[in-house]
Design a protein around this motif. Sequence first.
Motif, PDB file in Angstrom:
ATOM      1  N   TYR A 100       0.832  -1.195   0.000  1.00 50.10           N
ATOM      2  CA  TYR A 100       0.000   0.000   0.000  1.00 50.10           C
ATOM      3  C   TYR A 100       0.877   1.259   0.000  1.00 50.10           C
ATOM      4  O   TYR A 100       0.572   2.257  -0.652  1.00 50.10           O
ATOM      5  CB  TYR A 100      -0.909  -0.030   1.234  1.00 50.10           C
ATOM      6  CG  TYR A 100      -1.755   1.201   1.419  1.00 50.10           C
ATOM      7  CD1 TYR A 100      -2.852   1.419   0.588  1.00 50.10           C
ATOM      8  CD2 TYR A 100      -1.456   2.141   2.396  1.00 50.10           C
ATOM      9  CE1 TYR A 100      -3.629   2.553   0.748  1.00 50.10           C
ATOM     10  CE2 TYR A 100      -2.229   3.270   2.562  1.00 50.10           C
ATOM     11  CZ  TYR A 100      -3.316   3.483   1.739  1.00 50.10           C
ATOM     12  OH  TYR A 100      -4.076   4.602   1.887  1.00 50.10           O
ATOM     13  N   LEU A 101       2.006   1.182   0.738  1.00 48.62           N
ATOM     14  CA  LEU A 101       2.923   2.325   0.788  1.00 48.62           C
ATOM     15  C   LEU A 101       3.765   2.411  -0.477  1.00 48.62           C
ATOM     16  O   LEU A 101       3.947   3.482  -1.053  1.00 48.62           O
ATOM     17  CB  LEU A 101       3.846   2.187   2.000  1.00 48.62           C
ATOM     18  CG  LEU A 101       3.167   2.242   3.360  1.00 48.62           C
ATOM     19  CD1 LEU A 101       4.104   1.722   4.428  1.00 48.62           C
ATOM     20  CD2 LEU A 101       2.742   3.667   3.657  1.00 48.62           C
ATOM     21  N   ARG A 104       2.827   3.762  -4.190  1.00 46.11           N
ATOM     22  CA  ARG A 104       2.645   5.190  -4.422  1.00 46.11           C
ATOM     23  C   ARG A 104       3.721   5.752  -5.342  1.00 46.11           C
ATOM     24  O   ARG A 104       3.577   6.834  -5.879  1.00 46.11           O
ATOM     25  CB  ARG A 104       2.679   5.943  -3.090  1.00 46.11           C
ATOM     26  CG  ARG A 104       1.450   5.640  -2.299  1.00 46.11           C
ATOM     27  CD  ARG A 104       1.592   5.938  -0.834  1.00 46.11           C
ATOM     28  NE  ARG A 104       0.314   5.665  -0.227  1.00 46.11           N
ATOM     29  CZ  ARG A 104      -0.601   6.600  -0.006  1.00 46.11           C
ATOM     30  NH1 ARG A 104      -0.355   7.853  -0.297  1.00 46.11           N
ATOM     31  NH2 ARG A 104      -1.762   6.293   0.511  1.00 46.11           N
ATOM     32  N   ARG A 105       4.817   5.043  -5.469  1.00 45.11           N
ATOM     33  CA  ARG A 105       5.859   5.475  -6.402  1.00 45.11           C
ATOM     34  C   ARG A 105       6.163   4.310  -7.332  1.00 45.11           C
ATOM     35  O   ARG A 105       5.857   3.167  -7.025  1.00 45.11           O
ATOM     36  CB  ARG A 105       7.154   5.865  -5.645  1.00 45.11           C
ATOM     37  CG  ARG A 105       6.986   6.946  -4.622  1.00 45.11           C
ATOM     38  CD  ARG A 105       6.572   8.278  -5.214  1.00 45.11           C
ATOM     39  NE  ARG A 105       7.492   8.774  -6.210  1.00 45.11           N
ATOM     40  CZ  ARG A 105       8.494   9.620  -5.959  1.00 45.11           C
ATOM     41  NH1 ARG A 105       8.717  10.038  -4.746  1.00 45.11           N
ATOM     42  NH2 ARG A 105       9.266  10.049  -6.931  1.00 45.11           N
ATOM     43  N   ILE A 113      12.041   2.112  -2.034  1.00 43.71           N
ATOM     44  CA  ILE A 113      11.074   2.066  -0.933  1.00 43.71           C
ATOM     45  C   ILE A 113      10.937   0.638  -0.412  1.00 43.71           C
ATOM     46  O   ILE A 113      10.957   0.402   0.801  1.00 43.71           O
ATOM     47  CB  ILE A 113       9.711   2.620  -1.389  1.00 43.71           C
ATOM     48  CG1 ILE A 113       9.828   4.119  -1.647  1.00 43.71           C
ATOM     49  CG2 ILE A 113       8.641   2.356  -0.342  1.00 43.71           C
ATOM     50  CD1 ILE A 113       8.650   4.706  -2.386  1.00 43.71           C
ATOM     51  N   LEU A 117      11.714  -0.469   3.348  1.00 35.03           N
ATOM     52  CA  LEU A 117      10.688  -1.094   4.192  1.00 35.03           C
ATOM     53  C   LEU A 117      11.149  -2.468   4.661  1.00 35.03           C
ATOM     54  O   LEU A 117      10.931  -2.853   5.812  1.00 35.03           O
ATOM     55  CB  LEU A 117       9.369  -1.206   3.422  1.00 35.03           C
ATOM     56  CG  LEU A 117       8.646   0.114   3.135  1.00 35.03           C
ATOM     57  CD1 LEU A 117       7.460  -0.115   2.214  1.00 35.03           C
ATOM     58  CD2 LEU A 117       8.182   0.773   4.425  1.00 35.03           C
TER      59      LEU A 117
ATOM     60  N   VAL B 239      14.443   8.824  -0.453  1.00 35.56           N
ATOM     61  CA  VAL B 239      13.002   8.765  -0.709  1.00 35.56           C
ATOM     62  C   VAL B 239      12.297   9.894   0.052  1.00 35.56           C
ATOM     63  O   VAL B 239      11.392  10.541  -0.476  1.00 35.56           O
ATOM     64  CB  VAL B 239      12.434   7.394  -0.291  1.00 35.56           C
ATOM     65  CG1 VAL B 239      10.917   7.397  -0.377  1.00 35.56           C
ATOM     66  CG2 VAL B 239      12.997   6.302  -1.179  1.00 35.56           C
ATOM     67  N   PHE B 276      12.967   4.986   8.838  1.00 32.13           N
ATOM     68  CA  PHE B 276      12.015   4.287   7.970  1.00 32.13           C
ATOM     69  C   PHE B 276      10.579   4.682   8.313  1.00 32.13           C
ATOM     70  O   PHE B 276       9.732   4.783   7.431  1.00 32.13           O
ATOM     71  CB  PHE B 276      12.212   2.773   8.080  1.00 32.13           C
ATOM     72  CG  PHE B 276      13.607   2.354   7.733  1.00 32.13           C
ATOM     73  CD1 PHE B 276      14.068   2.452   6.432  1.00 32.13           C
ATOM     74  CD2 PHE B 276      14.467   1.897   8.704  1.00 32.13           C
ATOM     75  CE1 PHE B 276      15.358   2.089   6.114  1.00 32.13           C
ATOM     76  CE2 PHE B 276      15.770   1.530   8.393  1.00 32.13           C
ATOM     77  CZ  PHE B 276      16.213   1.626   7.084  1.00 32.13           C
ATOM     78  N   MET B 279       9.943   7.793   6.709  1.00 31.35           N
ATOM     79  CA  MET B 279       9.709   7.551   5.279  1.00 31.35           C
ATOM     80  C   MET B 279       8.255   7.145   5.032  1.00 31.35           C
ATOM     81  O   MET B 279       7.624   7.633   4.087  1.00 31.35           O
ATOM     82  CB  MET B 279      10.645   6.466   4.768  1.00 31.35           C
ATOM     83  CG  MET B 279      10.478   6.213   3.279  1.00 31.35           C
ATOM     84  SD  MET B 279      11.452   4.837   2.697  1.00 31.35           S
ATOM     85  CE  MET B 279      10.414   3.482   3.172  1.00 31.35           C
ATOM     86  N   LEU B 283       5.611   9.128   2.769  1.00 35.02           N
ATOM     87  CA  LEU B 283       4.951   8.476   1.632  1.00 35.02           C
ATOM     88  C   LEU B 283       3.443   8.632   1.704  1.00 35.02           C
ATOM     89  O   LEU B 283       2.767   8.755   0.684  1.00 35.02           O
ATOM     90  CB  LEU B 283       5.306   6.991   1.595  1.00 35.02           C
ATOM     91  CG  LEU B 283       6.648   6.640   0.990  1.00 35.02           C
ATOM     92  CD1 LEU B 283       6.928   5.169   1.151  1.00 35.02           C
ATOM     93  CD2 LEU B 283       6.677   7.018  -0.473  1.00 35.02           C
ATOM     94  N   PRO B 287       3.838  11.815  -1.214  1.00 33.32           N
ATOM     95  CA  PRO B 287       4.571  10.707  -1.832  1.00 33.32           C
ATOM     96  C   PRO B 287       5.792  11.139  -2.640  1.00 33.32           C
ATOM     97  O   PRO B 287       6.728  10.366  -2.777  1.00 33.32           O
ATOM     98  CB  PRO B 287       3.535  10.069  -2.758  1.00 33.32           C
ATOM     99  CG  PRO B 287       2.226  10.482  -2.224  1.00 33.32           C
ATOM    100  CD  PRO B 287       2.422  11.808  -1.569  1.00 33.32           C
TER     101      PRO B 287
END
Lengths: 310, 295
Positions: A100-101, A104-105, A113, A117, B239, B276, B279, B283, B287
């Motif tokens: 879900y996060l 977005r990119r 990302i 994560l 990011v 994180f 981040m 996001l 975003p």
Amino acid sequence: MFGFSRAQSIAFVVMLVLIVVSPYVLYPVFLMRVLCAALFACAFNLMIGYVGLLSFGHAAFFGMGSYVAAWTMKVWHVDASIAVIFGALTGAVLGLVLGYLAIRRSGIYFAMITLALAQMVYFFCLEAPFTGGEDGIQQVPRGHLFGFIDLSNDMTMYWVVAAIFLGGFLLVHRIIHSPFGQVLKGIRENEPRATSLGYRTDDYKLIAFVLSCMIAGAAGGTKALVFGIATLTDVHYSTSGEVVLTTLLGGLGTVFGPAMGALVVTSMENYLAQFGAWVTVTQGVIFMICVLAFRRGIIGEIGAFLKISL
Amino acid sequence: MIMIFGIPGPLLFGQLLLGLINGAFYAMLSLGLAVIFGMLNIINFAHGALFMMGAFASWMLLDYAGIGYFPALILAPLLVGAFGIFLEKTIISRLYKLDHLYGLLLTFGLSLVIEGLFRNAYGSSGLPYRIPAILQGAFNLGFMYLPIYRGWVVVAALVVCISTWAIIEKTSLGATLRAATENAPLVQAFGVNVPRLITLTYGGGVALAAFAGVLAAPIYSVNPNMGTNFINTVFAVVVIGGMGSIMGSILTGFGLGVVEGLCKVFYPQASATVVFVVMVIVLLVRPRGLFGKAA
């Protein structure tokens, strides 16, 4: 059935024969390692090959699946099938949250990302009490399947792993050849056009990501069952890198590439294990060769030579 | 003793300083990544390995050639930067026409090779590098002791970051560079040698990583994994900041270092993951990143 072309059906039969014959020739534990890696790579290939998104954090789903399966086996003494299902569900739920996060990119940011994560998941596993920190979860019993099949025998375990692999392999193939899979390919080729046709592209990407993570979790759970251990290595980013290498070497977006890549990469690790860091160097060199000269991968090159899609 | 929010002052300031130092490395590394990405459209996954090479270069210069810290601060970035230029010329330049992801995969492979080779040659346990005599000791600032070397790292990093910003934003070379980032064929048509500009940009970004490596050598033990430990966090920093702005990278880098330092004081369990978490929040809320341009 499953949308195999003629050439793919032949290749599938060849793979099936190899799976049946090889445990009588080779060491079954090694083959189980290959099959777990192959299933993991099939899951990863679903994202990179058919959605065009490079996830650099797939170890998070593999590793968490492995931890949860090991934990349920050891502490709850559940059936082996339940443990693997728990592993798959863990992968799916984690995939839903992180996906879900991440969706977005796209492109390079998606890779960064997912990497970040997954690093967060790694730190979580390092600290969380149930993972056993640096020790991991050790001496996990293999237990029984459906209550009556004893898995402590390597050959019995092998057939179960082979069945799980084939199930996952066919599931991925079915997903790709479903109408849903066709939309995924459309999104990969031209996302704005898919959007203009009325598809909610983010939903499609997220569902594909969750499915991929679910299969990765199942692969991790199976691995924990086979080796009786779940450790930090499974969630470490080097495992993410390894699955990228496996799929790239076998052939991105090919049906049989991930399995071929898993066979080559696992054998290589097996034979080079005694040379310490040379494994890393060799992996790096293969990465560079693949990117510079060999972008279609082994199966992709064979397919291009025979003018068929494998 | 001064108490701030129920925390002893020296502890708070000590962690803030540690945070600033980590932030200095985040800033220098994410700055290099942003500069390289702007020009080459490649995420340089080997950045951590090149940072590590900078630290090793200074160690080798001292151990094999007896060349001390301050000359190494110039020499090591030059050597590693030259290595970077060699890499760009021989390998990386072959990928410009392909999908950006291949650049990421290639540089990832490169980092595995470099780190593996260093691990084979020097093991993973780490080699000591002494703080140069002139930078040893500590100032008493009244509210805390400031180890001179740590202060020096923050100042040196700030100077290097600001100079990089000034070169890119305020000089004519920087203007050409920015123009080439926007539209390379047009700049080429004006008679600028764009391929050479690209090569030099990569060399410059790599030299920046190596400079950070030399600064890091006396703080962290010089070992083959030191780059990897940093670079994953640096990707999160990139990011968060977005790669659109040079100053943005610098501010994000230092800022996140401080956030991490504060987290060590108030909630140490989360200090490894706080970057994180930030981040994730960024996001959700924005975003494209704090300083990123709209996609």
